[in-house]
Design a protein around this motif. Structure first.
Motif, PDB file in Angstrom:
ATOM      1  N   PHE A 248       0.837  -1.255   0.060  1.00  0.00           N
ATOM      2  CA  PHE A 248       0.092   0.143   0.196  1.00  0.00           C
ATOM      3  C   PHE A 248       0.932   0.876  -0.225  1.00  0.00           C
ATOM      4  O   PHE A 248       0.602   2.083  -0.810  1.00  0.00           O
ATOM      5  CB  PHE A 248      -0.833   0.548   1.523  1.00  0.00           C
ATOM      6  CG  PHE A 248      -2.176   0.974   0.944  1.00  0.00           C
ATOM      7  CD1 PHE A 248      -2.950   0.644   0.617  1.00  0.00           C
ATOM      8  CD2 PHE A 248      -2.054   2.325   1.413  1.00  0.00           C
ATOM      9  CE1 PHE A 248      -4.343   1.375   0.550  1.00  0.00           C
ATOM     10  CE2 PHE A 248      -3.106   3.383   1.402  1.00  0.00           C
ATOM     11  CZ  PHE A 248      -4.156   2.910   0.479  1.00  0.00           C
TER      12      PHE A 248
ATOM     13  N   GLN B 171       1.558   4.409  -3.156  1.00  0.00           N
ATOM     14  CA  GLN B 171       1.359   5.407  -3.174  1.00  0.00           C
ATOM     15  C   GLN B 171       2.490   6.280  -3.441  1.00  0.00           C
ATOM     16  O   GLN B 171       2.759   7.421  -3.879  1.00  0.00           O
ATOM     17  CB  GLN B 171       1.423   6.056  -1.725  1.00  0.00           C
ATOM     18  CG  GLN B 171      -0.338   5.517  -1.195  1.00  0.00           C
ATOM     19  CD  GLN B 171      -1.342   5.490  -1.754  1.00  0.00           C
ATOM     20  OE1 GLN B 171      -1.469   6.990  -1.669  1.00  0.00           O
ATOM     21  NE2 GLN B 171      -2.177   4.610  -1.581  1.00  0.00           N
TER      22      GLN B 171
ATOM     23  N   PHE C 244      -6.475  -3.720   0.384  1.00  0.00           N
ATOM     24  CA  PHE C 244      -7.058  -2.494  -0.070  1.00  0.00           C
ATOM     25  C   PHE C 244      -7.823  -3.129   1.075  1.00  0.00           C
ATOM     26  O   PHE C 244      -9.062  -2.461   1.825  1.00  0.00           O
ATOM     27  CB  PHE C 244      -8.003  -2.012  -1.441  1.00  0.00           C
ATOM     28  CG  PHE C 244      -9.268  -1.186  -1.510  1.00  0.00           C
ATOM     29  CD1 PHE C 244      -9.062  -0.090  -1.270  1.00  0.00           C
ATOM     30  CD2 PHE C 244     -10.249  -2.589  -0.855  1.00  0.00           C
ATOM     31  CE1 PHE C 244     -10.453   0.256  -0.690  1.00  0.00           C
ATOM     32  CE2 PHE C 244     -11.480  -1.076  -1.030  1.00  0.00           C
ATOM     33  CZ  PHE C 244     -11.642   0.251  -1.103  1.00  0.00           C
TER      34      PHE C 244
ATOM     35  N   LEU D 116      -7.423  -2.220   4.612  1.00  0.00           N
ATOM     36  CA  LEU D 116      -7.173  -0.435   5.262  1.00  0.00           C
ATOM     37  C   LEU D 116      -8.606  -0.515   5.434  1.00  0.00           C
ATOM     38  O   LEU D 116      -9.264  -0.084   6.415  1.00  0.00           O
ATOM     39  CB  LEU D 116      -7.169   0.416   3.136  1.00  0.00           C
ATOM     40  CG  LEU D 116      -7.436   2.028   4.047  1.00  0.00           C
ATOM     41  CD1 LEU D 116      -6.048   2.072   4.809  1.00  0.00           C
ATOM     42  CD2 LEU D 116      -6.626   2.793   2.873  1.00  0.00           C
ATOM     43  N   SER D 117      -9.927  -0.869   4.318  1.00  0.00           N
ATOM     44  CA  SER D 117     -11.340  -0.523   4.836  1.00  0.00           C
ATOM     45  C   SER D 117     -11.467  -0.802   5.831  1.00  0.00           C
ATOM     46  O   SER D 117     -12.790  -0.315   6.141  1.00  0.00           O
ATOM     47  CB  SER D 117     -11.516  -0.978   3.025  1.00  0.00           C
ATOM     48  OG  SER D 117     -11.997  -1.631   2.981  1.00  0.00           O
TER      49      SER D 117
ATOM     50  N   THR E  61     -19.305   7.240   0.596  1.00  0.00           N
ATOM     51  CA  THR E  61     -18.970   7.208  -0.606  1.00  0.00           C
ATOM     52  C   THR E  61     -18.321   7.657  -1.007  1.00  0.00           C
ATOM     53  O   THR E  61     -17.325   7.762  -2.019  1.00  0.00           O
ATOM     54  CB  THR E  61     -20.111   6.305  -1.453  1.00  0.00           C
ATOM     55  OG1 THR E  61     -21.060   5.261  -0.568  1.00  0.00           O
ATOM     56  CG2 THR E  61     -19.037   5.541  -2.537  1.00  0.00           C
TER      57      THR E  61
ATOM     58  N   GLU F  92     -14.872   8.859   0.713  1.00  0.00           N
ATOM     59  CA  GLU F  92     -14.019   7.473   0.721  1.00  0.00           C
ATOM     60  C   GLU F  92     -13.581   7.666  -0.756  1.00  0.00           C
ATOM     61  O   GLU F  92     -12.394   7.595  -1.346  1.00  0.00           O
ATOM     62  CB  GLU F  92     -14.768   6.325   0.330  1.00  0.00           C
ATOM     63  CG  GLU F  92     -14.021   5.230   0.600  1.00  0.00           C
ATOM     64  CD  GLU F  92     -14.350   3.716   0.722  1.00  0.00           C
ATOM     65  OE1 GLU F  92     -15.087   3.331  -0.188  1.00  0.00           O
ATOM     66  OE2 GLU F  92     -15.130   3.411   1.867  1.00  0.00           O
TER      67      GLU F  92
ATOM     68  N   ASP G  93     -10.956  10.251  -1.622  1.00  0.00           N
ATOM     69  CA  ASP G  93      -9.926  10.172   0.112  1.00  0.00           C
ATOM     70  C   ASP G  93      -8.833  10.092  -1.293  1.00  0.00           C
ATOM     71  O   ASP G  93      -8.870   8.939  -1.971  1.00  0.00           O
ATOM     72  CB  ASP G  93     -10.351   9.427   0.376  1.00  0.00           C
ATOM     73  CG  ASP G  93      -9.638   9.416   2.049  1.00  0.00           C
ATOM     74  OD1 ASP G  93      -7.748   9.363   1.883  1.00  0.00           O
ATOM     75  OD2 ASP G  93      -9.487   9.011   3.045  1.00  0.00           O
TER      76      ASP G  93
ATOM     77  N   ARG H 239      -6.053   8.618  -0.302  1.00  0.00           N
ATOM     78  CA  ARG H 239      -5.445   7.218  -0.079  1.00  0.00           C
ATOM     79  C   ARG H 239      -6.417   5.691  -0.397  1.00  0.00           C
ATOM     80  O   ARG H 239      -5.994   4.537  -0.755  1.00  0.00           O
ATOM     81  CB  ARG H 239      -5.669   6.770   1.955  1.00  0.00           C
ATOM     82  CG  ARG H 239      -5.022   7.493   2.275  1.00  0.00           C
ATOM     83  CD  ARG H 239      -5.567   7.747   4.019  1.00  0.00           C
ATOM     84  NE  ARG H 239      -7.225   7.795   4.500  1.00  0.00           N
ATOM     85  CZ  ARG H 239      -7.469   7.606   4.886  1.00  0.00           C
ATOM     86  NH1 ARG H 239      -6.951   6.536   6.586  1.00  0.00           N
ATOM     87  NH2 ARG H 239      -8.735   7.231   5.035  1.00  0.00           N
ATOM     88  N   TYR H 240      -7.343   5.781  -0.742  1.00  0.00           N
ATOM     89  CA  TYR H 240      -8.313   4.880  -1.546  1.00  0.00           C
ATOM     90  C   TYR H 240      -7.943   5.211  -2.808  1.00  0.00           C
ATOM     91  O   TYR H 240      -8.602   3.594  -3.779  1.00  0.00           O
ATOM     92  CB  TYR H 240      -9.276   5.085  -1.575  1.00  0.00           C
ATOM     93  CG  TYR H 240     -10.313   4.658   0.248  1.00  0.00           C
ATOM     94  CD1 TYR H 240     -10.190   3.409   0.662  1.00  0.00           C
ATOM     95  CD2 TYR H 240     -10.243   5.336   0.824  1.00  0.00           C
ATOM     96  CE1 TYR H 240     -10.734   3.069   2.395  1.00  0.00           C
ATOM     97  CE2 TYR H 240      -9.939   5.911   2.718  1.00  0.00           C
ATOM     98  CZ  TYR H 240     -10.553   4.147   3.343  1.00  0.00           C
ATOM     99  OH  TYR H 240     -10.534   3.769   4.450  1.00  0.00           O
ATOM    100  N   ASP H 241      -8.281   6.196  -3.836  1.00  0.00           N
ATOM    101  CA  ASP H 241      -8.391   5.906  -5.241  1.00  0.00           C
ATOM    102  C   ASP H 241      -7.345   6.004  -5.746  1.00  0.00           C
ATOM    103  O   ASP H 241      -7.651   4.666  -6.585  1.00  0.00           O
ATOM    104  CB  ASP H 241      -7.361   7.449  -5.222  1.00  0.00           C
ATOM    105  CG  ASP H 241      -7.879   8.383  -6.578  1.00  0.00           C
ATOM    106  OD1 ASP H 241      -9.003   8.185  -7.463  1.00  0.00           O
ATOM    107  OD2 ASP H 241      -6.303   7.804  -7.388  1.00  0.00           O
TER     108      ASP H 241
ATOM    109  N   MET I 173      -8.149   1.548  -5.723  1.00  0.00           N
ATOM    110  CA  MET I 173      -9.488   1.527  -5.897  1.00  0.00           C
ATOM    111  C   MET I 173      -9.481   1.262  -7.611  1.00  0.00           C
ATOM    112  O   MET I 173      -9.600   0.699  -8.398  1.00  0.00           O
ATOM    113  CB  MET I 173     -10.247   2.182  -5.149  1.00  0.00           C
ATOM    114  CG  MET I 173     -10.705   1.530  -4.518  1.00  0.00           C
ATOM    115  SD  MET I 173     -12.536   2.857  -3.258  1.00  0.00           S
ATOM    116  CE  MET I 173     -12.211   4.441  -3.277  1.00  0.00           C
TER     117      MET I 173
END
Length: 206
Positions: free
Chosen positions: A27, A31, A69, A72-73, A100, A103, A106, A108-110, A113
């Motif tokens: 993760f 990034q 992911f 994290l989620s 949603t 998120e 965000d 961190r998620y982009d 995902m």
């Protein structure tokens, strides 16, 4: 005098610690370098393990990112997904879609995902895992909330719940995935209003 015996190392605990270290490394590296430059070798070096350790548990970097992911989620808890049910369907959907949107916006998620969306399109095994472990349970939670609204007389008895889920959540995910417009809470509100009010003209009140 008998020498005390040291407790045997907890192999399961070591295995879980290694697994989490690998997922955290994947993760973080995602990034730093982006998905295109991410590699199993890089993940192994960041986590301080051999790449064969990673291949023992995951068949591809996409599978590693998927588990990262999920970690994290879920916050590591893996609790079943349950949507809020206050009795006010519009308010509950608004709360969920606003979350949603937050998120998806965000950073961190982009990255993970979008990476998953790319890999799922080309990897049938990963697509199956995604449906079984994430998308399927999420859709069932959404259907359950709409089913509760049906029982309360807030939605038609013959409503196709699968289509309704796609109508409510689909536009938000599509706008995010294709960057086709600003993804905002206000947009989510318009989606909910359109889905719940329908597309037919409303009575003029005369």
């Amino acid at each position: 005098m008998t020498t005390p015996q040291k407790a045997a190392p907890n192999a399961a605990r070591r295995k879980e610690a290694s697994r989490r270290a690998i997922l955290a490394a994947a993760f973080e590296l995602l990034q730093d370098v982006g998905y295109a430059r991410l590699s199993i070798e890089g993940i192994a070096a960041r986590a301080g393990v051999g790449k064969q350790t990673i291949y023992r548990w995951w068949p591809s970097k996409g599978a590693v990112i998927f588990d990262a992911f999920l970690m994290l989620s879920e916050g590591g808890g893996g609790e079943p997904v349950v949507l809020p049910d206050t009795g006010d369907l519009a308010a509950d959907l608004t709360a969920v879609l606003h979350a949603t949107v937050a998120e998806l916006n965000d950073p961190r998620y982009d990255q993970p995902m979008r990476a998953l969306a790319t890999e799922i399109a080309h990897d049938p095994e990963l697509a199956d895992a995604y449906r079984e472990r994430l998308d399927g349970p999420m859709k069932e939670a959404k259907r359950q909330r709409l089913r509760s609204a049906q029982r309360a007389g807030q939605l038609a008895d013959d409503l196709d719940l699968d289509v309704a889920v796609e109508m409510i959540w689909g536009p938000v995910l599509n706008r995010w995935l294709h960057r086709s417009g600003p993804l905002t809470a206000e947009y989510a509100d318009r989606v909910i209003a359109t889905a719940l009010n329908g597309l037919r003209p409303r009575p003029s009140g005369r």
